[in-house]
Design a protein around this motif. Structure first.
Motif, PDB file in Angstrom:
ATOM      1  N   CYS A  44     -21.595  12.879 -32.547  1.00 28.69           N
ATOM      2  CA  CYS A  44     -20.638  11.972 -33.169  1.00 28.69           C
ATOM      3  C   CYS A  44     -19.407  11.854 -32.291  1.00 28.69           C
ATOM      4  O   CYS A  44     -19.008  12.808 -31.625  1.00 28.69           O
ATOM      5  CB  CYS A  44     -20.263  12.491 -34.553  1.00 28.69           C
ATOM      6  N   GLY A  45     -18.789  10.679 -32.265  1.00 30.28           N
ATOM      7  CA  GLY A  45     -17.587  10.482 -31.475  1.00 30.28           C
ATOM      8  C   GLY A  45     -16.704   9.400 -32.070  1.00 30.28           C
ATOM      9  O   GLY A  45     -16.702   9.159 -33.270  1.00 30.28           O
ATOM     10  N   GLY A  46     -15.963   8.739 -31.203  1.00 36.46           N
ATOM     11  CA  GLY A  46     -15.023   7.716 -31.633  1.00 36.46           C
ATOM     12  C   GLY A  46     -13.603   8.244 -31.659  1.00 36.46           C
ATOM     13  O   GLY A  46     -13.366   9.447 -31.739  1.00 36.46           O
ATOM     14  N   LEU A  47     -12.631   7.346 -31.593  1.00 37.48           N
ATOM     15  CA  LEU A  47     -11.228   7.750 -31.587  1.00 37.48           C
ATOM     16  C   LEU A  47     -10.897   8.585 -32.816  1.00 37.48           C
ATOM     17  O   LEU A  47     -10.382   9.703 -32.715  1.00 37.48           O
ATOM     18  CB  LEU A  47     -10.330   6.511 -31.525  1.00 37.48           C
ATOM     19  N   THR A  48     -11.183   8.040 -33.991  1.00 36.68           N
ATOM     20  CA  THR A  48     -10.924   8.784 -35.222  1.00 36.68           C
ATOM     21  C   THR A  48     -11.987   9.845 -35.459  1.00 36.68           C
ATOM     22  O   THR A  48     -11.674  10.950 -35.928  1.00 36.68           O
ATOM     23  CB  THR A  48     -10.854   7.821 -36.414  1.00 36.68           C
ATOM     24  N   GLY A  49     -13.239   9.543 -35.140  1.00 33.82           N
ATOM     25  CA  GLY A  49     -14.311  10.512 -35.359  1.00 33.82           C
ATOM     26  C   GLY A  49     -14.069  11.817 -34.633  1.00 33.82           C
ATOM     27  O   GLY A  49     -14.131  12.906 -35.222  1.00 33.82           O
ATOM     28  N   ASN A  50     -13.793  11.751 -33.342  1.00 31.59           N
ATOM     29  CA  ASN A  50     -13.534  12.970 -32.576  1.00 31.59           C
ATOM     30  C   ASN A  50     -12.273  13.681 -33.038  1.00 31.59           C
ATOM     31  O   ASN A  50     -12.209  14.919 -33.060  1.00 31.59           O
ATOM     32  CB  ASN A  50     -13.405  12.644 -31.088  1.00 31.59           C
ATOM     33  N   ALA A  51     -11.237  12.901 -33.380  1.00 29.31           N
ATOM     34  CA  ALA A  51      -9.991  13.519 -33.836  1.00 29.31           C
ATOM     35  C   ALA A  51     -10.217  14.312 -35.116  1.00 29.31           C
ATOM     36  O   ALA A  51      -9.704  15.429 -35.273  1.00 29.31           O
ATOM     37  CB  ALA A  51      -8.923  12.451 -34.052  1.00 29.31           C
ATOM     38  N   LEU A  52     -10.997  13.767 -36.050  1.00 28.17           N
ATOM     39  CA  LEU A  52     -11.265  14.471 -37.299  1.00 28.17           C
ATOM     40  C   LEU A  52     -12.116  15.711 -37.066  1.00 28.17           C
ATOM     41  O   LEU A  52     -11.874  16.768 -37.669  1.00 28.17           O
ATOM     42  CB  LEU A  52     -11.961  13.540 -38.291  1.00 28.17           C
ATOM     43  N   ILE A  53     -13.119  15.604 -36.204  1.00 39.92           N
ATOM     44  CA  ILE A  53     -13.959  16.768 -35.906  1.00 39.92           C
ATOM     45  C   ILE A  53     -13.120  17.871 -35.276  1.00 39.92           C
ATOM     46  O   ILE A  53     -13.240  19.051 -35.635  1.00 39.92           O
ATOM     47  CB  ILE A  53     -15.136  16.369 -34.995  1.00 39.92           C
ATOM     48  N   ALA A  54     -12.249  17.488 -34.337  1.00 38.37           N
ATOM     49  CA  ALA A  54     -11.375  18.484 -33.708  1.00 38.37           C
ATOM     50  C   ALA A  54     -10.492  19.150 -34.756  1.00 38.37           C
ATOM     51  O   ALA A  54     -10.381  20.386 -34.796  1.00 38.37           O
ATOM     52  CB  ALA A  54     -10.519  17.822 -32.634  1.00 38.37           C
ATOM     53  N   ALA A  55      -9.850  18.357 -35.602  1.00 40.63           N
ATOM     54  CA  ALA A  55      -8.966  18.923 -36.619  1.00 40.63           C
ATOM     55  C   ALA A  55      -9.728  19.840 -37.563  1.00 40.63           C
ATOM     56  O   ALA A  55      -9.254  20.926 -37.925  1.00 40.63           O
ATOM     57  CB  ALA A  55      -8.280  17.802 -37.400  1.00 40.63           C
ATOM     58  N   ALA A  56     -10.939  19.431 -37.954  1.00 43.50           N
ATOM     59  CA  ALA A  56     -11.738  20.235 -38.875  1.00 43.50           C
ATOM     60  C   ALA A  56     -12.142  21.564 -38.238  1.00 43.50           C
ATOM     61  O   ALA A  56     -12.081  22.617 -38.878  1.00 43.50           O
ATOM     62  CB  ALA A  56     -12.969  19.456 -39.318  1.00 43.50           C
ATOM     63  N   ARG A  57     -12.560  21.525 -36.983  1.00 45.77           N
ATOM     64  CA  ARG A  57     -12.968  22.764 -36.313  1.00 45.77           C
ATOM     65  C   ARG A  57     -11.794  23.711 -36.077  1.00 45.77           C
ATOM     66  O   ARG A  57     -11.977  24.918 -35.961  1.00 45.77           O
ATOM     67  CB  ARG A  57     -13.654  22.430 -34.983  1.00 45.77           C
ATOM     68  N   LEU A  58     -10.612  23.150 -36.035  1.00 41.74           N
ATOM     69  CA  LEU A  58      -9.418  23.974 -35.833  1.00 41.74           C
ATOM     70  C   LEU A  58      -8.852  24.508 -37.135  1.00 41.74           C
ATOM     71  O   LEU A  58      -7.921  25.321 -37.117  1.00 41.74           O
ATOM     72  CB  LEU A  58      -8.355  23.165 -35.081  1.00 41.74           C
ATOM     73  N   GLY A  59      -9.403  24.069 -38.263  1.00 41.95           N
ATOM     74  CA  GLY A  59      -8.994  24.634 -39.545  1.00 41.95           C
ATOM     75  C   GLY A  59      -8.455  23.667 -40.563  1.00 41.95           C
ATOM     76  O   GLY A  59      -8.072  24.068 -41.666  1.00 41.95           O
ATOM     77  N   ALA A 285     -11.908  20.056 -21.966  1.00 41.56           N
ATOM     78  CA  ALA A 285     -12.224  19.634 -20.603  1.00 41.56           C
ATOM     79  C   ALA A 285     -13.157  20.600 -19.890  1.00 41.56           C
ATOM     80  O   ALA A 285     -13.815  20.231 -18.909  1.00 41.56           O
ATOM     81  CB  ALA A 285     -10.939  19.468 -19.793  1.00 41.56           C
ATOM     82  N   THR A 286     -13.247  21.835 -20.375  1.00 43.45           N
ATOM     83  CA  THR A 286     -14.097  22.847 -19.733  1.00 43.45           C
ATOM     84  C   THR A 286     -15.499  22.897 -20.306  1.00 43.45           C
ATOM     85  O   THR A 286     -16.324  23.673 -19.830  1.00 43.45           O
ATOM     86  CB  THR A 286     -13.469  24.252 -19.869  1.00 43.45           C
ATOM     87  N   GLN A 287     -15.778  22.089 -21.326  1.00 39.58           N
ATOM     88  CA  GLN A 287     -17.083  22.174 -21.992  1.00 39.58           C
ATOM     89  C   GLN A 287     -17.462  20.818 -22.561  1.00 39.58           C
ATOM     90  O   GLN A 287     -16.649  19.900 -22.665  1.00 39.58           O
ATOM     91  CB  GLN A 287     -17.032  23.215 -23.119  1.00 39.58           C
ATOM     92  N   SER A 288     -18.740  20.682 -22.964  1.00 42.46           N
ATOM     93  CA  SER A 288     -19.222  19.413 -23.497  1.00 42.46           C
ATOM     94  C   SER A 288     -18.774  19.179 -24.930  1.00 42.46           C
ATOM     95  O   SER A 288     -18.502  18.051 -25.333  1.00 42.46           O
ATOM     96  CB  SER A 288     -20.759  19.361 -23.422  1.00 42.46           C
ATOM     97  N   ASP A 289     -18.687  20.247 -25.714  1.00 46.40           N
ATOM     98  CA  ASP A 289     -18.441  20.110 -27.142  1.00 46.40           C
ATOM     99  C   ASP A 289     -16.961  20.262 -27.467  1.00 46.40           C
ATOM    100  O   ASP A 289     -16.189  20.851 -26.709  1.00 46.40           O
ATOM    101  CB  ASP A 289     -19.250  21.161 -27.906  1.00 46.40           C
ATOM    102  N   ILE A 290     -16.579  19.754 -28.631  1.00 45.91           N
ATOM    103  CA  ILE A 290     -15.213  19.908 -29.123  1.00 45.91           C
ATOM    104  C   ILE A 290     -14.985  21.375 -29.480  1.00 45.91           C
ATOM    105  O   ILE A 290     -15.817  22.001 -30.132  1.00 45.91           O
ATOM    106  CB  ILE A 290     -14.990  18.996 -30.350  1.00 45.91           C
ATOM    107  N   PRO A 291     -13.860  21.957 -29.068  1.00 44.25           N
ATOM    108  CA  PRO A 291     -13.659  23.403 -29.260  1.00 44.25           C
ATOM    109  C   PRO A 291     -13.330  23.773 -30.697  1.00 44.25           C
ATOM    110  O   PRO A 291     -12.874  22.947 -31.489  1.00 44.25           O
ATOM    111  CB  PRO A 291     -12.478  23.706 -28.344  1.00 44.25           C
ATOM    112  N   ASP A 292     -13.551  25.048 -31.010  1.00 45.08           N
ATOM    113  CA  ASP A 292     -13.148  25.585 -32.304  1.00 45.08           C
ATOM    114  C   ASP A 292     -11.854  26.375 -32.138  1.00 45.08           C
ATOM    115  O   ASP A 292     -11.321  26.524 -31.034  1.00 45.08           O
ATOM    116  CB  ASP A 292     -14.252  26.444 -32.921  1.00 45.08           C
ATOM    117  N   LEU A 293     -11.347  26.898 -33.250  1.00 45.01           N
ATOM    118  CA  LEU A 293     -10.059  27.583 -33.237  1.00 45.01           C
ATOM    119  C   LEU A 293     -10.049  28.827 -32.347  1.00 45.01           C
ATOM    120  O   LEU A 293      -9.090  29.021 -31.582  1.00 45.01           O
ATOM    121  CB  LEU A 293      -9.647  27.938 -34.663  1.00 45.01           C
ATOM    122  N   PRO A 294     -11.060  29.717 -32.393  1.00 40.27           N
ATOM    123  CA  PRO A 294     -11.008  30.907 -31.528  1.00 40.27           C
ATOM    124  C   PRO A 294     -10.880  30.570 -30.048  1.00 40.27           C
ATOM    125  O   PRO A 294     -10.161  31.258 -29.308  1.00 40.27           O
ATOM    126  CB  PRO A 294     -12.325  31.626 -31.838  1.00 40.27           C
TER     127      PRO A 294
END
Length: 318
Positions: A44-59, A285-294
């Motif tokens: 999944c991607g997109g401007l809003t899609g990626n932003a939401l996934i990033a925010a969700a994975r960060l908590g 930038a160091t990996q393919s996937d969106i990072p998580d909080l740790p």
């Protein structure tokens, strides 16, 4: 950190989502040549899609209220968001709606990418949804330039309710662009777009040109060169990026936006928001996937000898 509110949504997103099919090659070929594909994958991607996934994975507690269709790609997005803990109960399902389909070629030698995408049907914010109650129940509204009549409606409601708006805009030719641009109080644009739109030749000058007295901040992102931020009546300030070895820069800007929106919902200072968002983008930038909080916290701890640590991200859950 400010006391947590009783609102149930940290970040509410209305903009575009995409189904991204990635093609990885060792390097970009010249025209009219061949190159062996090393691997492929879909996400999944997109401007809003990626932003939401990033925010969700960060908590963050995230919700998506943009349009989804009844086709297979929309079904993929719905399933993906649900698996990430993103609430899609406010997203209208319309037969005429579509998500964007992208083919993204990643060059392994530099980590840079080319994006080929198609847009068919209704995409992004609905003109009359979500309800006023959903917007009022959100700590941060996130929009992009898809579904601008709906974005403008939601933006006006958010301003009336005191809900901050974070925007990622890339196309000034869409209807209502100037109205939406004027109403965004946390404006984060890429250097390329900001300079093109303002006709300035550098990020700092573009930030000045985009400033309005009723904005909270203007941020112009410059990739590995960091970003320029402007708040109040002062001068733009440069903030350095974290130094990493980039292998895949696709989505770094989206991750910056999502991480910033999350920390805004937490009540962080501007310095803390930008530091956290920069770290999240650097890890991406160091990996393919969106990072998580740790992963983000690990990078921040490595740099803690130079900058003070942020407050715990989990505080927004209280």
């Amino acid at each position: 950190m400010k006391p947590a509110s009783k609102k149930s949504i940290d970040v509410l997103g209305l903009g575009c989502t995409t189904v991204d099919d990635f093609i990885h090659v060792d390097s970009f070929p010249p025209a009219d040549s061949k190159r062996r594909v090393e691997r492929t994958h879909r996400q999944c991607g997109g401007l809003t899609g990626n932003a939401l996934i990033a925010a969700a994975r960060l908590g963050a507690r995230c919700a998506y209220a943009g349009c989804l269709g009844t086709d297979d790609f929309s079904g993929y997005i719905a399933q993906y968001f649900t698996s990430e803990g993103i609430d899609i109960s406010h997203a209208p399902r319309l037969p005429e709606a579509r998500v964007i389909h992208s083919i993204i070629v990643i060059g392994g030698d530099t980590g840079s990418r080319n994006i080929f995408y198609e847009v068919n049907g209704v995409v992004g914010a609905h003109p009359s949804l979500p309800s006023e109650e959903v917007i009022h129940d959100s700590k941060v509204l996130f929009i992009d330039h898809y579904g601008m009549p709906g974005n403008l409606r939601a933006l006006k409601l958010a301003r009336a309710f005191g809900v901050p708006i974070v925007a990622d805009l890339e196309d000034e030719t869409v209807p209502h662009f100037n109205e939406v641009l004027a109403g965004v109080d946390h404006l984060i644009l890429s250097e390329e777009f900001a300079c093109r739109f303002t006709r300035e030749n550098n990020a700092a000058a573009a930030a000045r040109a985009l400033w309005r007295p009723d904005r909270a901040v203007v941020i112009v992102t410059c990739g590995k060169e960091g970003c320029w931020s402007l708040e109040g009546a002062g001068e733009p300030r440069h903030r350095a990026a974290f130094t990493v070895r980039a292998t895949n820069t696709n989505g770094c800007g989206d991750v910056f936006h999502g991480a910033y929106a999350f920390r805004l919902a937490c009540g962080d200072s501007l310095k803390e928001r930008i530091r956290f968002a920069s770290a999240a983008a650097a890890v991406k930038a160091t990996q393919s996937d969106i990072p998580d909080l740790p992963a983000v916290e690990h990078l921040l701890r490595k740099k803690s000898d130079r900058q003070p640590p942020i407050e715990p991200a989990a505080a927004t859950k209280l």
